[in-house]
Design a protein around this motif. Structure first.
Motif, PDB file in Angstrom:
ATOM      1  N   THR A  76       0.838  -1.211   0.000  1.00  0.00           N
ATOM      2  CA  THR A  76       0.000   0.000   0.000  1.00  0.00           C
ATOM      3  C   THR A  76       0.864   1.248   0.000  1.00  0.00           C
ATOM      4  O   THR A  76       0.485   2.269  -0.562  1.00  0.00           O
ATOM      5  CB  THR A  76      -0.932   0.055   1.228  1.00  0.00           C
ATOM      6  OG1 THR A  76      -0.141   0.064   2.429  1.00  0.00           O
ATOM      7  CG2 THR A  76      -1.899  -1.110   1.240  1.00  0.00           C
ATOM      8  N   HIS A  77       2.029   1.172   0.672  1.00  0.00           N
ATOM      9  CA  HIS A  77       2.941   2.315   0.696  1.00  0.00           C
ATOM     10  C   HIS A  77       4.301   1.860   1.193  1.00  0.00           C
ATOM     11  O   HIS A  77       4.490   0.683   1.521  1.00  0.00           O
ATOM     12  CB  HIS A  77       2.357   3.466   1.523  1.00  0.00           C
ATOM     13  CG  HIS A  77       2.208   3.213   2.991  1.00  0.00           C
ATOM     14  ND1 HIS A  77       1.340   2.287   3.505  1.00  0.00           N
ATOM     15  CD2 HIS A  77       2.811   3.789   4.071  1.00  0.00           C
ATOM     16  CE1 HIS A  77       1.403   2.301   4.816  1.00  0.00           C
ATOM     17  NE2 HIS A  77       2.296   3.195   5.200  1.00  0.00           N
ATOM     18  N   GLY A  78       5.250   2.792   1.241  1.00  0.00           N
ATOM     19  CA  GLY A  78       6.634   2.397   1.441  1.00  0.00           C
ATOM     20  C   GLY A  78       7.178   2.532   2.849  1.00  0.00           C
ATOM     21  O   GLY A  78       8.397   2.468   3.028  1.00  0.00           O
ATOM     22  N   HIS A  79       6.332   2.690   3.856  1.00  0.00           N
ATOM     23  CA  HIS A  79       6.862   2.803   5.222  1.00  0.00           C
ATOM     24  C   HIS A  79       7.425   1.472   5.724  1.00  0.00           C
ATOM     25  O   HIS A  79       6.916   0.404   5.383  1.00  0.00           O
ATOM     26  CB  HIS A  79       5.771   3.287   6.186  1.00  0.00           C
ATOM     27  CG  HIS A  79       5.603   4.780   6.164  1.00  0.00           C
ATOM     28  ND1 HIS A  79       4.425   5.392   6.528  1.00  0.00           N
ATOM     29  CD2 HIS A  79       6.466   5.776   5.827  1.00  0.00           C
ATOM     30  CE1 HIS A  79       4.576   6.711   6.424  1.00  0.00           C
ATOM     31  NE2 HIS A  79       5.797   6.962   5.998  1.00  0.00           N
ATOM     32  N   LEU A  80       8.423   1.578   6.589  1.00  0.00           N
ATOM     33  CA  LEU A  80       9.182   0.395   7.003  1.00  0.00           C
ATOM     34  C   LEU A  80       8.324  -0.693   7.642  1.00  0.00           C
ATOM     35  O   LEU A  80       8.592  -1.880   7.457  1.00  0.00           O
ATOM     36  CB  LEU A  80      10.327   0.791   7.941  1.00  0.00           C
ATOM     37  CG  LEU A  80      10.010   1.383   9.317  1.00  0.00           C
ATOM     38  CD1 LEU A  80       9.889   0.289  10.370  1.00  0.00           C
ATOM     39  CD2 LEU A  80      11.125   2.338   9.726  1.00  0.00           C
ATOM     40  N   ASP A  81       7.290  -0.303   8.375  1.00  0.00           N
ATOM     41  CA  ASP A  81       6.470  -1.326   9.039  1.00  0.00           C
ATOM     42  C   ASP A  81       5.575  -2.067   8.056  1.00  0.00           C
ATOM     43  O   ASP A  81       4.924  -3.044   8.421  1.00  0.00           O
ATOM     44  CB  ASP A  81       5.652  -0.722  10.189  1.00  0.00           C
ATOM     45  CG  ASP A  81       4.843   0.488   9.793  1.00  0.00           C
ATOM     46  OD1 ASP A  81       5.267   1.231   8.888  1.00  0.00           O
ATOM     47  OD2 ASP A  81       3.783   0.706  10.396  1.00  0.00           O
ATOM     48  N   HIS A  82       5.532  -1.624   6.794  1.00  0.00           N
ATOM     49  CA  HIS A  82       4.736  -2.303   5.767  1.00  0.00           C
ATOM     50  C   HIS A  82       5.614  -3.052   4.767  1.00  0.00           C
ATOM     51  O   HIS A  82       5.115  -3.873   4.003  1.00  0.00           O
ATOM     52  CB  HIS A  82       3.858  -1.287   5.024  1.00  0.00           C
ATOM     53  CG  HIS A  82       2.829  -0.667   5.910  1.00  0.00           C
ATOM     54  ND1 HIS A  82       1.474  -0.915   5.784  1.00  0.00           N
ATOM     55  CD2 HIS A  82       2.954   0.156   6.982  1.00  0.00           C
ATOM     56  CE1 HIS A  82       0.817  -0.259   6.725  1.00  0.00           C
ATOM     57  NE2 HIS A  82       1.690   0.404   7.466  1.00  0.00           N
ATOM     58  N   ILE A  83       6.909  -2.743   4.755  1.00  0.00           N
ATOM     59  CA  ILE A  83       7.788  -3.347   3.728  1.00  0.00           C
ATOM     60  C   ILE A  83       8.991  -4.090   4.325  1.00  0.00           C
ATOM     61  O   ILE A  83       9.764  -4.677   3.582  1.00  0.00           O
ATOM     62  CB  ILE A  83       8.308  -2.282   2.729  1.00  0.00           C
ATOM     63  CG1 ILE A  83       9.247  -1.278   3.416  1.00  0.00           C
ATOM     64  CG2 ILE A  83       7.147  -1.546   2.064  1.00  0.00           C
ATOM     65  CD1 ILE A  83       9.998  -0.388   2.443  1.00  0.00           C
ATOM     66  N   GLY A  90      -1.171  11.397   0.868  1.00  0.00           N
ATOM     67  CA  GLY A  90      -1.440  12.157   2.094  1.00  0.00           C
ATOM     68  C   GLY A  90      -0.649  11.602   3.266  1.00  0.00           C
ATOM     69  O   GLY A  90       0.109  12.312   3.898  1.00  0.00           O
ATOM     70  N   HIS A  91      -0.818  10.303   3.527  1.00  0.00           N
ATOM     71  CA  HIS A  91       0.028   9.651   4.540  1.00  0.00           C
ATOM     72  C   HIS A  91       1.447   9.523   3.983  1.00  0.00           C
ATOM     73  O   HIS A  91       2.424   9.815   4.666  1.00  0.00           O
ATOM     74  CB  HIS A  91      -0.574   8.298   4.897  1.00  0.00           C
ATOM     75  CG  HIS A  91       0.238   7.489   5.867  1.00  0.00           C
ATOM     76  ND1 HIS A  91       0.457   7.874   7.162  1.00  0.00           N
ATOM     77  CD2 HIS A  91       0.906   6.318   5.707  1.00  0.00           C
ATOM     78  CE1 HIS A  91       1.225   6.979   7.767  1.00  0.00           C
ATOM     79  NE2 HIS A  91       1.511   6.018   6.900  1.00  0.00           N
ATOM     80  N   THR A  92       1.530   9.056   2.738  1.00  0.00           N
ATOM     81  CA  THR A  92       2.762   9.130   1.942  1.00  0.00           C
ATOM     82  C   THR A  92       2.344   9.572   0.534  1.00  0.00           C
ATOM     83  O   THR A  92       1.165   9.458   0.185  1.00  0.00           O
ATOM     84  CB  THR A  92       3.486   7.758   1.838  1.00  0.00           C
ATOM     85  OG1 THR A  92       2.633   6.846   1.128  1.00  0.00           O
ATOM     86  CG2 THR A  92       3.866   7.199   3.192  1.00  0.00           C
ATOM     87  N   GLY A 151      -4.593   0.312   4.078  1.00  0.00           N
ATOM     88  CA  GLY A 151      -3.272   0.715   4.575  1.00  0.00           C
ATOM     89  C   GLY A 151      -3.395   1.707   5.718  1.00  0.00           C
ATOM     90  O   GLY A 151      -4.199   1.518   6.644  1.00  0.00           O
ATOM     91  N   ASP A 152      -2.640   2.796   5.625  1.00  0.00           N
ATOM     92  CA  ASP A 152      -2.629   3.782   6.714  1.00  0.00           C
ATOM     93  C   ASP A 152      -3.376   5.060   6.359  1.00  0.00           C
ATOM     94  O   ASP A 152      -3.006   6.142   6.814  1.00  0.00           O
ATOM     95  CB  ASP A 152      -1.179   4.118   7.097  1.00  0.00           C
ATOM     96  CG  ASP A 152      -0.484   2.975   7.805  1.00  0.00           C
ATOM     97  OD1 ASP A 152      -1.127   1.934   8.031  1.00  0.00           O
ATOM     98  OD2 ASP A 152       0.713   3.120   8.126  1.00  0.00           O
ATOM     99  N   CYS A 153      -4.413   4.955   5.520  1.00  0.00           N
ATOM    100  CA  CYS A 153      -5.237   6.154   5.249  1.00  0.00           C
ATOM    101  C   CYS A 153      -6.257   6.336   6.358  1.00  0.00           C
ATOM    102  O   CYS A 153      -6.279   7.360   7.041  1.00  0.00           O
ATOM    103  CB  CYS A 153      -5.962   6.002   3.911  1.00  0.00           C
ATOM    104  SG  CYS A 153      -4.893   6.194   2.490  1.00  0.00           S
TER     105      CYS A 153
HETATM  106 FE   FE2 Z   1       2.594   4.118   7.229  1.00  0.00          FE
END
Ligand code: FE2
Length: 227
Positions: free
Chosen positions: A55-62, A141-143, A160-162
């Motif tokens: 969903t996005h590139g933040h460390l806790d997701h990848i 927005g979040h990323t 994701g984190d929306c």
């Molecule tokens: Fe995130």
């Protein structure tokens, strides 16, 4: 649709394996960590993992992409292009969060550069997993490159984190933008319909109607204090 949730990493992120029951084709959404546990679930049922969907590139997701990709080298890795800097900059991400370099190892936040992406999501594309059809919606927005996956027939969105139950994603990290996030939620996610279940990157599932009625970021309660 089979939906298996794994809570991974110290960030309590919801990693999910989504499976088409008719074809056994599967995707792993946002492997934050724990690749071995995810792989054991997939292999036990002989699911065919076609992609690692992000969903996005933040460390806790990848954070688990490297290890999972080594176990399933045939699986595509897909992310929106606007989050590529975050993705390839994974080893540096904890530093942006204010964690000192010398503490990374002890905290389990020492990452290698993740493998090359197979391709990028495009806003509006329909991504099929067997007989499941996910509409990809770019929701910055979040990323900058955050996307959500909406299975409209099944009335489910993987957000994701929306949008969270009772809250929204943070916008204070690099690339975050509060107004953009509210616009993404208002114009892309809420129109999916009140009966649509929201599976978020953190916390409990919810649904759009409930969030429209009660989420303080959407009802206007927090308008005076944010952004
Ligand atoms: Fe995130």
């Amino acid at each position: 649709m089979i939906i298996e949730t794994f809570i991974t990493s110290p960030f309590q992120q919801n990693t999910r394996v989504l499976v088409c029951e008719e074809t056994q084709k599967a995707v792993c959404l946002d492997p934050g960590d724990s690749a071995n546990i995810i792989a054991a679930f997939i292999n036990k049922s002989n699911f065919d993992l076609q992609a690692i969907a992000l969903t996005h590139g933040h460390l806790d997701h990848i954070g688990g992409v490297s290890d999972l990709s080594k176990l399933f080298p045939q699986a595509e890795i897909i992310l929106h292009k606007d989050d590529e800097d975050l993705y390839y900059g994974l080893p540096e991400q904890p530093l942006f969060m204010g964690i000192p370099r010398q503490q990374l190892k002890a905290l389990g936040l020492e990452y290698e550069t993740p493998p090359t992406l197979s391709r990028n999501w495009k806003d509006g594309e329909i991504y099929s997993v067997g007989n499941l059809y996910f509409k990809i919606l770019h929701c910055p927005g979040h990323t900058p490159g955050h996307i959500v996956l909406a299975e409209e027939k099944m009335r489910k969105v993987f957000g994701g984190d929306c949008l969270f139950a009772g809250s929204i994603g943070r916008t204070d990290l690099p690339g975050g933008d509060y107004e953009q996030l509210i616009n993404s939620i208002t114009n892309k996610i809420l129109p999916l319909g009140d009966d649509v279940t929201v599976y978020s990157g953190h916390g409990d599932d919810t649904n759009i109607g409930h969030e429209k009625a009660t989420n303080p970021f959407l009802t206007g309660v927090y308008q005076m204090t944010q952004g």
